[in-house]
Every structure is written in structure tokens, then in C-alpha cells.
Design an enzyme around this catalytic site. Sequence first.
Site, PDB file in Angstrom:
ATOM      1  CD  GLU A  30      -8.983  -9.560  -4.536  1.00 15.01           C
ATOM      2  OE1 GLU A  30      -8.116  -9.006  -3.834  1.00 15.01           O
ATOM      3  OE2 GLU A  30     -10.212  -9.418  -4.317  1.00 15.01           O
ATOM      4  NE  ARG A  62      -3.535  -2.347   2.683  1.00 20.19           N
ATOM      5  CZ  ARG A  62      -4.866  -2.425   2.723  1.00 20.19           C
ATOM      6  NH1 ARG A  62      -5.597  -1.346   2.590  1.00 20.19           N
ATOM      7  NH2 ARG A  62      -5.468  -3.582   2.909  1.00 20.19           N
TER       8      ARG A  62
END
Length: 574
Positions: free
Chosen positions: A455, A194
Amino acid sequence: MARSRSSSSMIRWRYLNPAYYLKRPKRLALIFMVFVSISIFVWDRQTLVREHEEELLQLKEEVERLQIELGELKHEDVVSVKKSNTTTTKVDMKKMDGVATDPIEAQRREKVKDAMLHAWTSYEKYAWGHDELQPQSKNGVDSFGGLGATLIDSLDTLYIMGLDEQFQRAREWVATSLDFNKNYDASVFETTIRVVGGLLSAYDLSGDNVFLEKAKDIADRLLPAWNTPSGIPYNIINLAHGNAHNPGWTGGDSILADSGTEQLEFIALTQRTGDPKYQEKVENVILVLNKTFPDDGLLPIYINPHRGTNSHSTITFGAMGDSFYEYLLKVWIQGNKTSEVKHYREMWETSMKGLLSLVRKTAPSSFTYISEKIGNSLIDKMDELACFAPGMIALGSSGYGPDNSSKFLNLAEELAWTCYNFYQSTPTKLAGENYFFHSGQDMTVGTSWNILRPETVESLFYLWRLTGNKTYQEWGWNIFQAFEKNSRVESGYVGLKDVNTGVKDNMMQSFFLAETLKYLYLLFSPPSVISLDEWVFNTEAHPLKIVPRIVPGEERKQINVRLRTRKEGRFGGV
């Protein structure tokens, strides 16, 4: 005859007498005009010759310069980026003119951009500087130690979408308020994908050194995690004091995905700083794992950091296993598919053989899925997290020969259909966290929450880019509409506690802005926007520029290399 010749001669010579023309002004004007015309013509030709000579001289100098650079390249054996003075060209994402785009795609892209603006504006208003927004209660929470996770995760999304004012405000916060000196036990994995990934991507896109300096700062604080007997990192580290350990619930083991999903970011950091320490730490992990890599390429999710060996545990392409396999492929791509990274591709292909042994089909609808494995037993369960696999397989299929390439691309498409039906099979048209498969029942949702995961749309993005099949855009649009219907609230977006009832939770995950909305936006953008030939996405959807790789042991032999990005309008060269 003599008189005649003399008279003729006198007639000719009078034309040279100025008095002749003074008596005949029209002829004088004509002669003057002819003289001026000839003078202009001669002057113009001389000017052109001089300009041509100057151009030839410039071309000669340019050829000589290029020959010198080529000689340096051959002499050095290594291409790297000059430490701290790396020059990047800012990627121009502003101009859309001249790019052919489908009007429906353009409309949908703007809808996704509107969703990003709604999410970002809500974060700015209620959770600025905090890690994540709780939209229902309109407050911020620090899920990752107060590192501004949502802000950093969103930097490249803002940039790619052309939200310049929002990007600049976020940049100022990074420059003036982002502080990593916190007495907080951080996840090495989450902080890398991140924060390090987000900062490096913002640097590659904008060329602003503030992002690179901050990436170095946090990476340096994470590095002690790799100081273990085997080199397999601990997964938790205190950002202020550098004390590293593993979570108690793993029994002291390190997690496969948490230990094998830092390679892209740390190799990129070495490329951009010239400092080899980042690349050395993360590449050693792969070398250790490769020493005992199984024939089927499938590793259990727990690894002993002292011995570097596997512990008896689940094998899965879902939680805690997933991105290890993803990074084997993507480091090969990041490394320009050269011999230095050949072992990554070889390990990945071995793992794909193992994946084939886990593939099953349901009855009666023949949905293809990837099962999990404990010991010799298969478990008919698949996480939504494993829905990254269709995109990964499609991305890697082109590295095979024709037969295997077609086989794996077909498998990717079959798995994507299953993942899409994870969404379509619930009343809200949003997927649960995982699914179980039973004979005669196709699929049933297991853990029924949805936390805005990316995803499936990630795989749809890859499949659309690689096949051009607009079906994947339609599926992605249906998923986006389901998010709009069920997850959009007054102050952002929330997940669902139950995809069957639609009951909402109170969290806007940072990856919704970093991944879900970015992949949806790119799904409806021309393929030249963040071209897969020039960029590689980390597992948090942060695009990193593909640049020449540093050869281990040769890091100190450096020449200047610019991270060049062509300026071809908004969509050009990106």
C-alpha cells in the site's frame, strides 16, 4: 531579296532531312539524348499524377468509411465490445529504444526486475501451479483453493517487465491446467481481485482470448453470490456447487470492502464480452448503498445482505473498509468520468468529507493520520492497509476545483510522509501491520508483523506520477532496499513475524509479485508505461484498459470497438 529568302528557307528545312544528321553523328546523338530526356520527364510526371490520383481515391474512400462509422456511432447511442470477437492490440513492452530515461531510474528498475525474477523463479521451481510459495520450507500451499493465485497474480507483472518466456510458460499453464471446478468455498473478494482481475489484465495487455475465456468461467461461478434479497453479495461461495454464504464470524453480515470491490472487474468483463449480467450485479450494490448513504459518506464495515442496511460496527479506511472507497473513485475513472458514473464520484467526494473528520495529527512531530471510528468515538489507530489512501486521494484530487484540489493533494502528501515513517520508525525499516498514536509519543507499532504489503509503495507511485517529485522515488527505493535486506532468502521472499527483531515467516504472498514489485518497477519507469490516462488499476494492482462504457439498458445495441493500444515502442501507449 527573293533569292535571299529562298536560300534562308532551304537552310532551315535541311535540319529536317535525316540525311543531314547521318553525316553529322554528334548532332544525331545530341538530338537523341534530348528526345530521351523529354520522354523520361513526361513519363515521370504522368506516373506522379497517377499515384496522386490513387492517393486521393484512397483518402476519399477512408473519409467515406469514417463518415459511415460516425453515423453508426450517433445512431446507436452505445459503444461496447463485440461479444467473443473483441479485438485487442497486443501492448508492445519490448522496445526501450528512443525513450529518455534517467540512468539511476533505469538501474533501479533493473534491480526490481531482478527481484521479480528471483521471486518468480523460486515459485516456478518449488510451487508451480499452487497458490503461494513457502520459501523457507520450499513447498507450495493452496491458500485460495488451488487456483494458481501467484501465477495469475503475476501475469501482468511478467508482461510489463518484458519477461516473455516466463509469461508464455504461465500462459500455457492457464490454457491447459487451470481448472475452476473445485469443491472449495472461495472468497468472492479475493477471487475477484486476484483471479478475475489478473486474467482480464493479462487479456488487455496481450490480446490473448484464453485469458478472457477463463475470466468468464470464474466470474460465472461467482455470480450466484449476488442472489440475495438486497443484492448485497454473500462473501463466500463454493466454486463447484454455487452455494453462497457469509463467514460465521461476521454474524451473518457481509463485509463492506468484500461487497464493494468487484465493480471494476465485472464492469470490465461486461465491456469485453458484451454480456450485461456482470455489470448489472455489481452496479446494483452501489445503487442499494446509495439509497441510505450517510451525509459523511462513511459506512461501517458490516452490511446486512437481507435488508441492505448497515450494521453497527467500525468505520475504517483500513481492513474491511478500504477498497470500497477506492472503487468509488476508480469506477468513475473507468467510466471515462461521464454522466453515467457521476454518482460514483459524488459518493466518493462525500466520503472524502467524512475522511477529513477522521484526520488527526500526532505530537510532537505532527504526523497526519486517519483514525478509526466506532459510534461517536475515535480510535487513534491506522492500518498500513490504509496507506493506499494517499495515492487514492492524490488520484482523485484533480477532479476538484483548484482550491479543493490543492487541499486534498497536500493531505495526500502529508499522509504519505506518515506511511513512509511507518517503515522508517522500525529497526528493520519495514512497517508493521498497524500503528497506534498517543499524545507526546507520535506513533508506536501495534501488530508487528510485515507480510510484504504494497500500500505505501502504491501511494508513492501515484504521488510521483502526479507530482513529478523524485522524493517519492527515493522513499520507494529505501523501502525496496529494506525488503532486499530483510525479506530476500535463497528461495524467494518472506515476510517478517516481527519488524523489531527481523524474525522471518515462511510465506511469499502472491500480492508481493502482483502489487509490491509492480508498483516499485513502475515507480522507476517513464510515466508512459501503463499511463494513468489509459489504464486504471484494480485493488490488486492489475491494470485494466479504459474503454467506452456500456450504458445500462442498451447492451444489445452493439457495434464493433477495438481496444486500441498505440504501438510506440516499449513504453509507448501503455
